[in-house]
Design an enzyme around this catalytic site. Sequence first.
Site, PDB file in Angstrom:
ATOM      1  N   GLU A  46       0.817  -1.218   0.000  1.00  0.00           N
ATOM      2  CA  GLU A  46       0.000   0.000   0.000  1.00  0.00           C
ATOM      3  C   GLU A  46       0.853   1.272   0.000  1.00  0.00           C
ATOM      4  O   GLU A  46       0.411   2.309  -0.488  1.00  0.00           O
ATOM      5  CB  GLU A  46      -0.959   0.009   1.194  1.00  0.00           C
ATOM      6  CG  GLU A  46      -2.114  -0.987   1.085  1.00  0.00           C
ATOM      7  CD  GLU A  46      -1.774  -2.372   1.604  1.00  0.00           C
ATOM      8  OE1 GLU A  46      -0.576  -2.649   1.877  1.00  0.00           O
ATOM      9  OE2 GLU A  46      -2.704  -3.195   1.742  1.00  0.00           O
ATOM     10  N   LYS A  84     -17.583  -1.313   6.011  1.00  0.00           N
ATOM     11  CA  LYS A  84     -17.994  -2.276   4.978  1.00  0.00           C
ATOM     12  C   LYS A  84     -19.511  -2.263   4.739  1.00  0.00           C
ATOM     13  O   LYS A  84     -19.967  -2.411   3.612  1.00  0.00           O
ATOM     14  CB  LYS A  84     -17.537  -3.686   5.376  1.00  0.00           C
ATOM     15  CG  LYS A  84     -17.708  -4.679   4.240  1.00  0.00           C
ATOM     16  CD  LYS A  84     -17.050  -6.016   4.526  1.00  0.00           C
ATOM     17  CE  LYS A  84     -17.195  -6.935   3.311  1.00  0.00           C
ATOM     18  NZ  LYS A  84     -16.587  -8.247   3.532  1.00  0.00           N
ATOM     19  N   MET A  92      23.982   9.474   2.703  1.00  0.00           N
ATOM     20  CA  MET A  92      23.802  10.700   3.471  1.00  0.00           C
ATOM     21  C   MET A  92      24.058  10.459   4.959  1.00  0.00           C
ATOM     22  O   MET A  92      24.612  11.304   5.655  1.00  0.00           O
ATOM     23  CB  MET A  92      22.401  11.271   3.242  1.00  0.00           C
ATOM     24  CG  MET A  92      22.225  12.687   3.749  1.00  0.00           C
ATOM     25  SD  MET A  92      23.411  13.841   3.025  1.00  0.00           S
ATOM     26  CE  MET A  92      22.493  14.437   1.603  1.00  0.00           C
TER      27      MET A  92
END
Lengths: 163, 578
Positions: B50, B162, B479
């Site tokens: 996701e 739902k 970095m």
Amino acid sequence: MRHIISILIENESGALSRVAGLFSARGYNIESLTVAPTEDASLSRLTLVTRGNDEVIEQITKQLNKLVDVVRLIDLADAPHIERELMLVKIKTPLETREEVKRMVDIFRGKIVDATATSFVVEMTGQPSKLDAFIHGFDESSIIEVVRSGPTGISRGEKGLHL
Amino acid sequence: MELSGGHIIVQCLKDEGVEFVFGYPGGSVLHIYDAIFHQDEVKHILVRHEQGATHSADAYARATGKPGVVLVTSGPGATNAVTGIATAYMDSIPMVIISGQVPSPVIGSDAFQEVDTVGITRPCVKHNFLVKDVNDLAETIKKAFYLATTGRPGPVLVDVPKDITDPNIKVPYKYPKKIHMRSYNPVVVGHKGQIKRAVEVLLAAQRPVIYSGGGVILGEGHKELIELTQMLGYPITNTLMGLGAYPATDKQFIGMLGMHGTYEANMAMHESDVILAVGARFDDRVTGKLAEFCPYAKIIHIDVDPSSISKTVRVDIPIVGEVKPVLEHMIEHIKESKLKPSKPALEAWWQLIQSWRDVNCLEYDRGSLFIKPQFVIEQLYEVTKGDAYVTSDVGQHQMYAAQYYKFDKPRRWINSGGLGTMGFGLPAAIGVKLAFPDSDVACVTGEASIQMCIQELSTALQYNTPVKIINLNNRYMGMVRQWQEFSYQSRYSQSYMDTIPEFVKLAEAYGHVGIRVEKPADVRPALQEAFALKDRTVFLDFITDRTENVYPMIEAGKGHHDMKLRVAPGTPMGRELS
């Protein structure tokens, strides 16, 4: 400096948590907070007491205004206003102090709203400092319980906070 | 027309003109997915995680200006999306996220895959909703799109239990054309008096700098910014988010400013007497030490969000409004004004800036036997003729891309500036490629970042989004290593991975082309080969110099004039100004 921010907010679930969450997320402090629906049931009125310098208060009001649920707000401390807080106090009242407590309640223009053989419940409204003064007039051991609403307020004059 | 909740959602997306929905199915959104199955107007892009869905949708929005749309299930679906939602929030990207929720009657009972999505996302969305009645569904979705795309844009989440999408409950469907919310009225046009004052100050400036940010791109104000800058002849610097709003190849552009900005941009900011900040928010990576930020400057600030003004830096002339109309007004005022910028002052100012430019702060060792990451970006710029969409992850490679790829157009540079989300680059590239299938899309990344959303290589194959992955592989979290070198006496604590996958094989395993490049001479041919493979995703694994650092650098707690440079500047600097 102390500020009283009065907010008209959509009366929707979660609206209060948006305000509270904003304060904790951005590190602002909330001294007190009261909220209840207004005469228009779709709106709530929220009164919040906070402290900060001018920059902090400016950010607080801007960030609050940015919340989608916030309809309008004012900082009551900017102009003349009336501020009140409600307090309920339960006090131990053995026979020998009952008269003394009654006198104190009268001096502070409170009301005794419940009485038993050994206790009173006193109702009082006023500026927070007046409520403080009343409490300090008693020995700590004689106070059973204190409940305070936190201040709420309204501006003086004809102008008001509405849609 | 009577529709069930699932079909209402899909119909709303059609009515909103949504092209793509990036998502992943699960229990709470099955009714919605069934509605998606019945049509092909709104295309669903099935991601592999996701987080990928949110980054793809986000980048689609950044590249097109249209809101990105995400669909995830309850519980872990929603929590996996949070990083991407926060990424979009920090960069003010319009996005609508529809998340499934457990059925209303069981909310609050710790049901399977239940999480308080509205509560979890509250601090990282512009607004969110929990739908309690199917009759409110269409209007709520309309509100979500309206909020996401107006004012200061941002992600808006709609949590849908739902039972709201139950196929057996049908209600009349009507998608509102317009929406009014009494509590939400963003300011569009700036205050006239303030604009007039700003123009007066701007025209009287001796050492002006225009400092513009992502707001110019989001607010579609780049044309006006270019016009204003060129009619004044003032130097302009862009923030990391603002790159491309002003053409980087123009002579008035003095580079990016901030922590890894150019010497000339930061010095000009420090020495300036008037700063026009446009759609920028004085982020800490831009300002450095606040107490030393632009000590001589009067600051004019244009921003659509009042809370951005005087948040960190006190502003002298605030203008709340959308960048485009405010700049239009300013241009009019400048044309009408009898005042003109002082030519001698401006000439002296440009001369001083030229002396800073002569420091050549972006120069690096071009004779190295190792591949220099800067060289790869320069070659990428040439091979793509400066016209590619470039997405990036977060770290050194991101800064190299920002410094060495000269963006001449807005919406071409797609990176997570505010939140700094590693893993953003690859799903972002996929989102951009879907929007612009005929354009070159490069994802500049590093071997650490790319592994955070590497699974989206599979999505890239399924939807045939041939992006080019430019992996600057220095075998370090570059970095982190750089900061450890500077601030922790080179104690490289956990910034090195003992095991790194063979990216060529990995790319091949996912069905793509992998190319490993080890010599500087092979960089350009490899890039040419990759971009010639129009229909293939290519993973270019550049083995780069492991000790290279990003310069210039303003270390934390230092001011703009206090930069760490690769070579000591041989030019006089400081306050020898009249």
